[in-house]
Design a protein around this motif. Structure first.
Motif, PDB file in Angstrom:
ATOM      1  N   ASN A   1      10.890  13.308   4.717  1.00 42.90           N
ATOM      2  CA  ASN A   1      10.606  12.156   3.858  1.00 42.90           C
ATOM      3  C   ASN A   1       9.483  11.306   4.441  1.00 42.90           C
ATOM      4  O   ASN A   1       8.603  10.830   3.712  1.00 42.90           O
ATOM      5  CB  ASN A   1      11.860  11.297   3.680  1.00 42.90           C
ATOM      6  CG  ASN A   1      12.935  12.010   2.890  1.00 42.90           C
ATOM      7  OD1 ASN A   1      12.657  12.888   2.085  1.00 42.90           O
ATOM      8  ND2 ASN A   1      14.191  11.641   3.133  1.00 42.90           N
ATOM      9  N   ALA A   2       9.527  11.107   5.762  1.00 41.57           N
ATOM     10  CA  ALA A   2       8.500  10.293   6.411  1.00 41.57           C
ATOM     11  C   ALA A   2       7.141  10.971   6.344  1.00 41.57           C
ATOM     12  O   ALA A   2       6.110  10.310   6.136  1.00 41.57           O
ATOM     13  CB  ALA A   2       8.897  10.030   7.866  1.00 41.57           C
ATOM     14  N   LEU A   3       7.127  12.297   6.511  1.00 38.26           N
ATOM     15  CA  LEU A   3       5.859  13.030   6.436  1.00 38.26           C
ATOM     16  C   LEU A   3       5.282  12.984   5.022  1.00 38.26           C
ATOM     17  O   LEU A   3       4.074  12.837   4.837  1.00 38.26           O
ATOM     18  CB  LEU A   3       6.073  14.483   6.862  1.00 38.26           C
ATOM     19  CG  LEU A   3       6.516  14.697   8.316  1.00 38.26           C
ATOM     20  CD1 LEU A   3       6.738  16.175   8.587  1.00 38.26           C
ATOM     21  CD2 LEU A   3       5.490  14.123   9.272  1.00 38.26           C
ATOM     22  N   ARG A   4       6.132  13.101   4.033  1.00 36.60           N
ATOM     23  CA  ARG A   4       5.656  13.031   2.647  1.00 36.60           C
ATOM     24  C   ARG A   4       5.209  11.617   2.302  1.00 36.60           C
ATOM     25  O   ARG A   4       4.260  11.426   1.542  1.00 36.60           O
ATOM     26  CB  ARG A   4       6.770  13.482   1.701  1.00 36.60           C
ATOM     27  CG  ARG A   4       6.331  13.541   0.256  1.00 36.60           C
ATOM     28  CD  ARG A   4       7.338  14.229  -0.642  1.00 36.60           C
ATOM     29  NE  ARG A   4       8.688  13.747  -0.457  1.00 36.60           N
ATOM     30  CZ  ARG A   4       9.653  13.888  -1.356  1.00 36.60           C
ATOM     31  NH1 ARG A   4       9.397  14.517  -2.489  1.00 36.60           N
ATOM     32  NH2 ARG A   4      10.851  13.430  -1.130  1.00 36.60           N
ATOM     33  N   LYS A   5       5.902  10.619   2.872  1.00 35.81           N
ATOM     34  CA  LYS A   5       5.572   9.230   2.575  1.00 35.81           C
ATOM     35  C   LYS A   5       4.162   8.871   3.034  1.00 35.81           C
ATOM     36  O   LYS A   5       3.511   8.002   2.446  1.00 35.81           O
ATOM     37  CB  LYS A   5       6.605   8.314   3.252  1.00 35.81           C
ATOM     38  CG  LYS A   5       6.399   6.829   3.002  1.00 35.81           C
ATOM     39  CD  LYS A   5       6.466   6.490   1.523  1.00 35.81           C
ATOM     40  CE  LYS A   5       6.251   5.005   1.294  1.00 35.81           C
ATOM     41  NZ  LYS A   5       6.127   4.677  -0.139  1.00 35.81           N
ATOM     42  N   VAL A   6       3.664   9.551   4.065  1.00 35.58           N
ATOM     43  CA  VAL A   6       2.313   9.288   4.564  1.00 35.58           C
ATOM     44  C   VAL A   6       1.280   9.523   3.463  1.00 35.58           C
ATOM     45  O   VAL A   6       0.233   8.871   3.417  1.00 35.58           O
ATOM     46  CB  VAL A   6       2.017  10.181   5.788  1.00 35.58           C
ATOM     47  CG1 VAL A   6       0.553  10.070   6.204  1.00 35.58           C
ATOM     48  CG2 VAL A   6       2.915   9.787   6.952  1.00 35.58           C
ATOM     49  N   GLN A   7       1.557  10.450   2.551  1.00 39.45           N
ATOM     50  CA  GLN A   7       0.628  10.786   1.476  1.00 39.45           C
ATOM     51  C   GLN A   7       0.723   9.830   0.297  1.00 39.45           C
ATOM     52  O   GLN A   7      -0.059   9.937  -0.651  1.00 39.45           O
ATOM     53  CB  GLN A   7       0.898  12.215   0.993  1.00 39.45           C
ATOM     54  CG  GLN A   7       0.880  13.260   2.100  1.00 39.45           C
ATOM     55  CD  GLN A   7       1.259  14.632   1.576  1.00 39.45           C
ATOM     56  OE1 GLN A   7       1.001  14.977   0.424  1.00 39.45           O
ATOM     57  NE2 GLN A   7       1.859  15.442   2.440  1.00 39.45           N
ATOM     58  N   LEU A   8       1.678   8.904   0.339  1.00 44.21           N
ATOM     59  CA  LEU A   8       1.913   7.986  -0.772  1.00 44.21           C
ATOM     60  C   LEU A   8       1.551   6.556  -0.385  1.00 44.21           C
ATOM     61  O   LEU A   8       1.447   6.240   0.812  1.00 44.21           O
ATOM     62  CB  LEU A   8       3.391   8.051  -1.191  1.00 44.21           C
ATOM     63  CG  LEU A   8       3.889   9.415  -1.678  1.00 44.21           C
ATOM     64  CD1 LEU A   8       5.403   9.390  -1.853  1.00 44.21           C
ATOM     65  CD2 LEU A   8       3.206   9.794  -2.993  1.00 44.21           C
TER      66      LEU A   8
ATOM     67  N   GLY B   1      14.727  16.373   1.767  1.00 46.97           N
ATOM     68  CA  GLY B   1      16.099  16.678   2.144  1.00 46.97           C
ATOM     69  C   GLY B   1      16.897  17.393   1.080  1.00 46.97           C
ATOM     70  O   GLY B   1      18.129  17.393   1.124  1.00 46.97           O
ATOM     71  N   ARG B   2      16.248  18.021   0.131  1.00 46.68           N
ATOM     72  CA  ARG B   2      16.945  18.683  -0.993  1.00 46.68           C
ATOM     73  C   ARG B   2      17.539  20.034  -0.564  1.00 46.68           C
ATOM     74  O   ARG B   2      17.090  21.095  -1.005  1.00 46.68           O
ATOM     75  CB  ARG B   2      15.981  18.889  -2.156  1.00 46.68           C
ATOM     76  CG  ARG B   2      15.321  17.623  -2.655  1.00 46.68           C
ATOM     77  CD  ARG B   2      14.301  17.949  -3.742  1.00 46.68           C
ATOM     78  NE  ARG B   2      13.564  16.762  -4.158  1.00 46.68           N
ATOM     79  CZ  ARG B   2      12.599  16.778  -5.079  1.00 46.68           C
ATOM     80  NH1 ARG B   2      12.261  17.905  -5.660  1.00 46.68           N
ATOM     81  NH2 ARG B   2      11.968  15.661  -5.404  1.00 46.68           N
ATOM     82  N   TYR B   3      18.521  20.008   0.266  1.00 47.18           N
ATOM     83  CA  TYR B   3      19.050  21.238   0.855  1.00 47.18           C
ATOM     84  C   TYR B   3      19.640  22.200  -0.171  1.00 47.18           C
ATOM     85  O   TYR B   3      19.472  23.416  -0.069  1.00 47.18           O
ATOM     86  CB  TYR B   3      20.087  20.904   1.936  1.00 47.18           C
ATOM     87  CG  TYR B   3      21.127  19.903   1.533  1.00 47.18           C
ATOM     88  CD1 TYR B   3      22.296  20.280   0.887  1.00 47.18           C
ATOM     89  CD2 TYR B   3      20.942  18.549   1.810  1.00 47.18           C
ATOM     90  CE1 TYR B   3      23.252  19.347   0.512  1.00 47.18           C
ATOM     91  CE2 TYR B   3      21.887  17.607   1.442  1.00 47.18           C
ATOM     92  CZ  TYR B   3      23.039  18.013   0.793  1.00 47.18           C
ATOM     93  OH  TYR B   3      23.985  17.085   0.418  1.00 47.18           O
TER      94      TYR B   3
END
Length: 471
Positions: free
Chosen positions: A248-255, A62-64
């Motif tokens: 954020n949710a998509l990136r969280k899948v990788q963590l 979300g870093r707009y």
């Protein structure tokens, strides 16, 4: 101590700190694109301003404001061949904005007494301390993606501080106050969009400052309070916008899965204690911090009759600096299920140094009022501060000298690689093999795997399949 004597007393500190900052700016002059910079620039070119922000918002983060910066700076103005200007320009702008904010603040206490030299000494030691105390200088200040997310918002905060102390005394009408409130709301909203860490810290920082302003002003809602409150609302909205990004949710899948509450706090507290220990055990860092605090205390001795302290004022500044710097850690721990990357903690340094220097200024004022010989006190403080800043600056220049060859070598290698890729593309080759692009930031580089993200980013940016050696 006369104004002339205060100038000459502060001159060595100004010289030492400025030389050290110039050393950092010099290293930044060898900055080049690497790793994520290529992805950011490619999508900014491909989608434009708004679509690139939206693309990253729904797929990654979300870093707009950070992505708006990528579009404006990496593609529309400086571009890849002007990247080396960004760190020196940021450091210079930061120093100038801080000097202006401090000078105006000192003049607000006693208009005729404030000296430019004191403002420069405080500001130069402050900026130096914040940079030196950052756990990962390479990724926080010299890597473009890291700099714009974790250091640039600190520069912007100093600019906002200057605008605040300059504008507020000139606001006479209700219309001007409310217009400034709207601007403050928008500016805080923009600054929170640089990174998740800033989005988490900024509202807490503004709530703390607003609360101090309200309590110290006998709970009056004057123009300054209204503007701070408006900025706080903008910061809160920014935090919500960043937190709700689908990416954020998509990136969280990788963590890894987020830790439970107890483990979350244990990791956060452990990471914070490690962060403080790193400051205490580093001669370069601890001398910079203590030197900056003593410079501020020395400046405070000149205002022994103009500042009235309340019983809670100094302790609030000290505790506030600790708490606000800690706030930067739990959000990252929740996402990573581990201590946050060191580069993110450059933001945590800002409130710690800023509020401890304010506390030191107040303590200096109190000591001068209580001391039998304020001149001896001033001399003692400035001599010790000069020694500490001098040591920190010397260690900084040693750091610069030890790393300069590495930065220069990468810049030269990057220039040759860039020319090689562009020539291959002009020759309509199907692909190009480049050397291993080892970099001083320890970031990923292209390999022989076309699906590897770094390889793909280089290839998409240049418009030709780029291969690096396997690793």
């Amino acid at each position: 101590m006369s104004e002339k004597n205060r100038f000459w007393s502060s001159f060595p500190i100004i010289a030492f700190a400025t030389i050290a900052l110039a050393g950092f700016a010099y290293l930044g002059g060898y900055t080049r694109f690497m790793a994520d910079d290529y992805c950011s620039a490619y999508y900014a070119i491909r989608f434009g301003l708004l679509r690139s922000i939206w693309y990253w918002y729904i797929t990654w983060s979300g870093r707009y404001t950070a992505f708006a910066f990528d579009w404006l700076i990496l593609t529309k103005t400086l571009g890849p061949y002007g990247a080396h200007w960004i760190p020196p320009m940021a450091i210079t702008t930061w120093l100038i904005a801080t000097i202006a904010a401090v000078y105006i603040s000192l003049r607000a206490i006693v208009p005729r007494f404030a000296t430019v030299s004191a403002a420069i000494a405080i500001s130069a030691s402050f900026v130096l301390a914040v940079i030196v105390l950052s756990p990962d200088l390479a990724q926080s200040y010299f890597w473009l993606n890291g700099m714009r997310s974790y250091s640039l918002p600190l520069v912007v905060m100093s600019i906002y501080a200057f605008l605040f102390v300059w504008l507020v005394p000139h606001l006479k009408s209700d219309g001007a106050i409310w217009l400034t409130c709207i601007i403050a709301f928008g500016l805080a909203f923009a600054n929170g969009g640089f990174s998740e860490t800033m989005a988490a810290l900024q509202p807490m920082l503004l709530i703390f400052i607003t609360g101090l302003k309200w309590l110290s002003n006998d709970r009056k809602t004057d123009a300054a309070f209204k503007i701070l409150a408006a900025a706080t609302l903008g910061a809160l909205l920014s935090m919500i916008m960043v937190a709700l990004a689908p990416g954020n949710a998509l990136r969280k899948v990788q963590l890894p899965p987020s830790p439970g509450l107890i483990e979350w706090m244990e990791i956060s507290i452990g990471a914070y204690l490690s962060y403080l220990q790193n400051i205490l055990l580093s001669p370069q860092k601890i001398t910079a911090l203590l030197g900056a605090m003593l410079v501020s205390a020395w400046a405070g001795t000149g205002y022994k009759n103009q500042i009235t302290l309340r019983w809670w004022t100094v302790s609030a500044q000290i505790i506030g600096g600790l708490v606000l710097s800690f706030i930067c850690i739990p959000p990252a721990v929740y996402g990573y299920a581990a201590p946050p990357p060191p580069r993110t903690l450059s933001i945590a340094v800002f409130p710690l140094v800023a509020f401890w220097m304010v506390a030191s200024f107040l303590i200096g004022s109190w000591l001068a009022r209580s001391s039998r010989s304020s001149v001896r006190l001033e001399v003692g403080l400035i001599v010790l501060a000069t020694l500490l800043i001098g040591v920190s600056s010397a260690l900084t220049m040693i750091y610069v000298n030890q790393n300069r060859s590495t930065y220069i070598a990468y810049a030269q290698k990057w220039d040759a690689m860039d020319a090689q890729i562009l020539q291959a593309r002009a020759n309509h080759q199907a692909f190009v093999n480049i050397p291993a692009m080892f970099n001083w930031a320890a970031l990923e580089r292209p390999s022989d795997n076309p699906k590897f993200w770094a390889t793909a980013c280089y290839s998409e940016y240049y418009g030709i399949q780029v291969y690096g050696p396997p690793y």
